[in-house]
Design a protein around this motif. Structure first.
Motif, mmCIF file in Angstrom:
data_model
loop_
_atom_site.group_PDB
_atom_site.id
_atom_site.type_symbol
_atom_site.label_atom_id
_atom_site.label_comp_id
_atom_site.label_asym_id
_atom_site.label_seq_id
_atom_site.Cartn_x
_atom_site.Cartn_y
_atom_site.Cartn_z
ATOM 1 N N LEU A 44 17.939 -19.692 -12.373
ATOM 2 C CA LEU A 44 18.299 -20.185 -11.041
ATOM 3 C C LEU A 44 17.820 -19.126 -10.051
ATOM 4 C CD1 LEU A 44 19.720 -22.069 -9.037
ATOM 5 C CD2 LEU A 44 21.866 -20.919 -9.579
ATOM 6 N N LEU A 45 16.897 -19.533 -9.186
ATOM 7 C CA LEU A 45 16.239 -18.582 -8.298
ATOM 8 C C LEU A 45 16.605 -18.890 -6.860
ATOM 9 C CD1 LEU A 45 13.944 -16.484 -7.625
ATOM 10 C CD2 LEU A 45 12.360 -18.400 -7.729
ATOM 11 N N ILE A 46 17.160 -17.903 -6.198
ATOM 12 C CA ILE A 46 17.523 -18.078 -4.796
ATOM 13 C C ILE A 46 16.477 -17.357 -3.959
ATOM 14 C CG2 ILE A 46 19.134 -17.132 -3.092
ATOM 15 C CD1 ILE A 46 20.064 -18.890 -6.317
ATOM 16 N N GLU A 47 15.906 -18.032 -3.016
ATOM 17 C CA GLU A 47 14.819 -17.424 -2.250
ATOM 18 C C GLU A 47 14.781 -17.883 -0.801
ATOM 19 O OE1 GLU A 47 12.548 -15.375 -1.711
ATOM 20 O OE2 GLU A 47 12.610 -14.286 -3.594
ATOM 21 N N GLN A 48 14.296 -16.975 0.049
ATOM 22 C CA GLN A 48 13.918 -17.369 1.404
ATOM 23 C C GLN A 48 12.445 -17.712 1.419
ATOM 24 O OE1 GLN A 48 14.857 -15.284 5.033
ATOM 25 N NE2 GLN A 48 16.325 -14.038 3.899
ATOM 26 N N ASN A 49 11.725 -17.037 0.546
ATOM 27 C CA ASN A 49 10.284 -17.213 0.469
ATOM 28 C C ASN A 49 9.990 -18.473 -0.348
ATOM 29 O OD1 ASN A 49 7.552 -17.057 -0.080
ATOM 30 N ND2 ASN A 49 7.584 -14.807 -0.256
ATOM 31 N N ALA A 50 9.958 -19.633 0.366
ATOM 32 C CA ALA A 50 9.860 -20.917 -0.319
ATOM 33 C C ALA A 50 8.532 -21.053 -1.053
ATOM 34 C CB ALA A 50 10.022 -22.049 0.685
ATOM 35 N N MET A 51 7.496 -20.538 -0.460
ATOM 36 C CA MET A 51 6.172 -20.638 -1.071
ATOM 37 C C MET A 51 6.194 -20.042 -2.468
ATOM 38 S SD MET A 51 3.072 -21.331 0.576
ATOM 39 C CE MET A 51 2.703 -20.322 1.999
ATOM 40 N N MET A 52 6.716 -18.825 -2.583
ATOM 41 C CA MET A 52 6.774 -18.165 -3.880
ATOM 42 C C MET A 52 7.737 -18.907 -4.805
ATOM 43 S SD MET A 52 4.609 -15.769 -3.597
ATOM 44 C CE MET A 52 4.776 -14.972 -5.178
ATOM 45 N N LEU A 83 10.398 -6.454 0.026
ATOM 46 C CA LEU A 83 9.307 -5.886 -0.755
ATOM 47 C C LEU A 83 7.964 -6.293 -0.157
ATOM 48 C CD1 LEU A 83 10.618 -6.567 -4.371
ATOM 49 C CD2 LEU A 83 10.855 -4.494 -3.021
ATOM 50 N N ALA A 84 6.970 -5.441 -0.346
ATOM 51 C CA ALA A 84 5.624 -5.723 0.158
ATOM 52 C C ALA A 84 5.044 -6.927 -0.592
ATOM 53 C CB ALA A 84 4.742 -4.507 -0.052
ATOM 54 N N PRO A 85 4.217 -7.733 0.075
ATOM 55 C CA PRO A 85 3.680 -8.948 -0.540
ATOM 56 C C PRO A 85 3.047 -8.716 -1.909
ATOM 57 C CG PRO A 85 3.086 -8.866 1.771
ATOM 58 C CD PRO A 85 3.781 -7.585 1.464
ATOM 59 N N ILE A 86 2.344 -7.621 -2.060
ATOM 60 C CA ILE A 86 1.685 -7.380 -3.348
ATOM 61 C C ILE A 86 2.715 -7.153 -4.444
ATOM 62 C CG2 ILE A 86 1.366 -4.950 -2.663
ATOM 63 C CD1 ILE A 86 -1.261 -6.408 -4.770
ATOM 64 N N VAL A 87 3.817 -6.484 -4.062
ATOM 65 C CA VAL A 87 4.886 -6.227 -5.029
ATOM 66 C C VAL A 87 5.582 -7.546 -5.376
ATOM 67 C CG1 VAL A 87 6.998 -4.934 -5.472
ATOM 68 C CG2 VAL A 87 5.199 -3.935 -4.058
ATOM 69 N N VAL A 88 5.796 -8.378 -4.340
ATOM 70 C CA VAL A 88 6.433 -9.676 -4.560
ATOM 71 C C VAL A 88 5.615 -10.486 -5.560
ATOM 72 C CG1 VAL A 88 7.045 -11.872 -3.466
ATOM 73 C CG2 VAL A 88 7.500 -9.711 -2.284
ATOM 74 N N LYS A 89 4.307 -10.415 -5.395
ATOM 75 C CA LYS A 89 3.421 -11.151 -6.300
ATOM 76 C C LYS A 89 3.655 -10.712 -7.747
ATOM 77 C CE LYS A 89 -1.270 -12.689 -6.289
ATOM 78 N NZ LYS A 89 -2.313 -11.812 -6.807
#
Lengths: 293, 234
Positions: free
Chosen positions: B188-196, B165-171
């Protein structure tokens, strides 16, 4: 003459639709070619015969009885011949299906002998209804059309508005996601087999009554034709199957009327269509694009 | 609430997940971060009963490993799968109703929950009758989350909601996760995007090559060099 042949074709087409609906739904949910579907059709016919001859059923009760027995049989085939093979190569389930078909047909030959017999007397009379000067239809053929329409309407309502119907669609679209919604996928599969088998059985009984003949292998050619219908319409597509079935029925009926003494037999037309479709548009009329494996 | 003890999963001879232990307490948001192929999704699929695993998984003190997926959903665990996996040829409304499949709720209750989801995602309300497959990735993600919420879960599992997803959508999606968290749901959240992921979580686990390599509260993780370097790009 043309209108008459078209009308006969529609009646014939509805029998193909009723058989093929089960195949296409089962393919939709399991991505499985159910090669024992034709024999389920024969199971329905023999069940109706037993119901009428030995259990004193009238025709309508015998039809319902045939549908129930066929549904049980269909579920049993899935449970014991397909489910143990669910995660292996698809060709294995195909062979398993063919095996079941051969086994049941042979069993019927042992039990009922391989000689064709007449449909048992139901006390109903075949009458002809004249629509116009040149067009007429028997009450049996009319019944086939009416039963076909009613079955399709019921199926549509079931799939569109009931929880289980929507779950069947969801499972066909994404089995894993459906199980994550709490759908018991095995139950969905079983219900799909029940519906498909019951539809095949009612088609079988009506055809057997129409042609007044019952024999153990009577399901094999209709079963194969149903495959052609499903491929023509697009695997897994119910609207495609309906159109495909009607097309086949009408084409067969027209060829019978106009192309007497043709090189190919009427029963071969379905397979000619199959070959043409596979050459020209393998995904069928309404099918999704086939992924190359 | 959820406790995984020494989970092992293998595909044939390949060990995808080794000795993974983690727990999620009630009301918490826990994240499991790791790169592609670290074993995140495999861990999740094991929790949800989609693949066989060794080790023990228990939920509210009850062993759930070995149960079929649909039985686990019935217990109150809902999952937003990787890649969204909405039903493409069902309408938005039918997708949401599939989410409530296991519930025996009255019409009013369902209506109430639908209203809540439409407040959370006004976009879905506009597209009620549209086929899910015709919507954009972001809208499908909203639908996938809404569908999971319709199950009224006690534990919500999100598998890579930011993927593709586009960064704005992720936000936007993460703002929603914040709202869901504020409502008190355990996640429980699984993510690659550690910052988010760390922006919303209370605790985090790091998964690499199928093994847990770090585990701490989010404040502490932010201070750790390994996390900073490998995941936060600092």
């Amino acid at each position: 003459m043309l209108a008459q042949q078209l009308l006969n074709g529609v009646a014939l087409g509805f029998t193909y639709v009723l058989i093929a609906i089960g195949l296409t739904m089962i393919y939709g949910v399991l991505k499985l070619l159910h090669f024992a579907h034709g024999v389920i059709y024969a199971v329905g016919v023999f069940a109706a015969m037993i119901g009428i001859l030995y259990l004193n059923m009238n025709f309508i009760v015998a039809c319902l009885f045939a549908m129930i027995i066929a549904a049980i049989c269909g579920v049993a085939v899935e449970r014991f011949a397909y489910r143990p093979l669910r995660n292996v190569h698809p060709i294995t389930t195909l062979i398993s299906g063919v095996g079941i078909a051969i086994f049941l047909e042979s069993l019927f030959q042992v039990v009922f002998s391989s000689d064709p017999r007449a449909f048992p007397d139901t006390g109903m009379k075949v009458s002809v209804w004249k629509i116009s000067e040149s067009i007429s239809i028997t009450n049996v053929k009319l019944t086939i059309i009416v039963v076909g329409l009613v079955a399709l309407v019921l199926l549509y309502a079931f799939l569109r508005w009931t929880k289980m119907g929507i779950a069947i669609q969801a499972t066909a679209q994404d089995m894993r996601a459906a199980s994550l919604m709490g759908v018991n996928v095995n139950r969905v599969v079983a219900i799909t087999f029940m519906i498909g088998s019951a539809f095949a059985a009612i088609a079988g009984v009506l055809v057997a009554y129409d042609i007044n003949s019952i024999y153990p292998t009577m399901g094999s050619v209709p079963g194969l034709k149903a495959f052609c219908v499903v491929v023509l319409g697009g695997l897994g597509s119910i609207p495609g199957t309906i159109i495909g079935g009607l097309i086949l029925g009408i084409v067969e009926s027209l060829s019978e009327g106009y192309l007497n003494g043709m090189i190919i037999d009427k029963d071969a037309i379905a397979f000619v269509i199959l070959i043409i479709i596979l050459l020209v548009k393998p995904s069928g009329l309404f099918g999704r694009k086939v992924e190359k494996v | 609430m959820l406790k995984i003890d020494q989970l092992h999963v293998s595909y044939g001879s390949i060990q995808a997940v080794r000795n993974v232990s983690l727990h999620v307490d009630e009301g918490e948001v826990v994240t499991l971060i790791g790169s592609n192929g670290a074993g995140k999704t495999t861990t999740l699929q094991a929790i949800c009963g989609l693949i066989p695993s060794k080790g023990s998984i228990s939920y509210q003190g009850e062993k759930i490993s070995g149960l079929a997926a649909h039985r686990i959903v019935e217990k109150g665990i809902a999952m937003v799968p990787e890649g969204r996996r909405v039903f493409p040829k069902l309408s938005v409304m039918q997708n949401l109703m599939m989410g409530s499949y296991t519930r025996k709720a009255s019409k009013q209750e369902l209506k109430h929950d639908l209203d809540m989801i439409f407040t959370l995602f006004p976009r879905l309300a506009e597209r009620k009758e549209q086929f899910a497959g015709t919507m954009s990735g972001g809208e499908q993600q909203m639908l996938a989350i809404g569908r999971a919420l319709m199950a009224k879960p006690k534990l919500l599992i999100l598998d890579e909601p930011s993927m593709g997803l586009a960064p704005i959508v992720v936000k936007g999606i993460f703002e929603t996760i914040h709202q869901i968290k504020a409502n008190g749901l355990t996640i429980l959240l699984i993510e690659q995007n550690a910052m988010m992921a760390l922006s919303v979580a209370d605790r985090g686990y790091g998964l690499e090559h199928g093994e847990i390599v770090f585990h701490d509260t989010v404040e502490n993780l932010r201070k750790q060099d390994i996390v900073k370097k490998a995941y936060l790009g600092k």
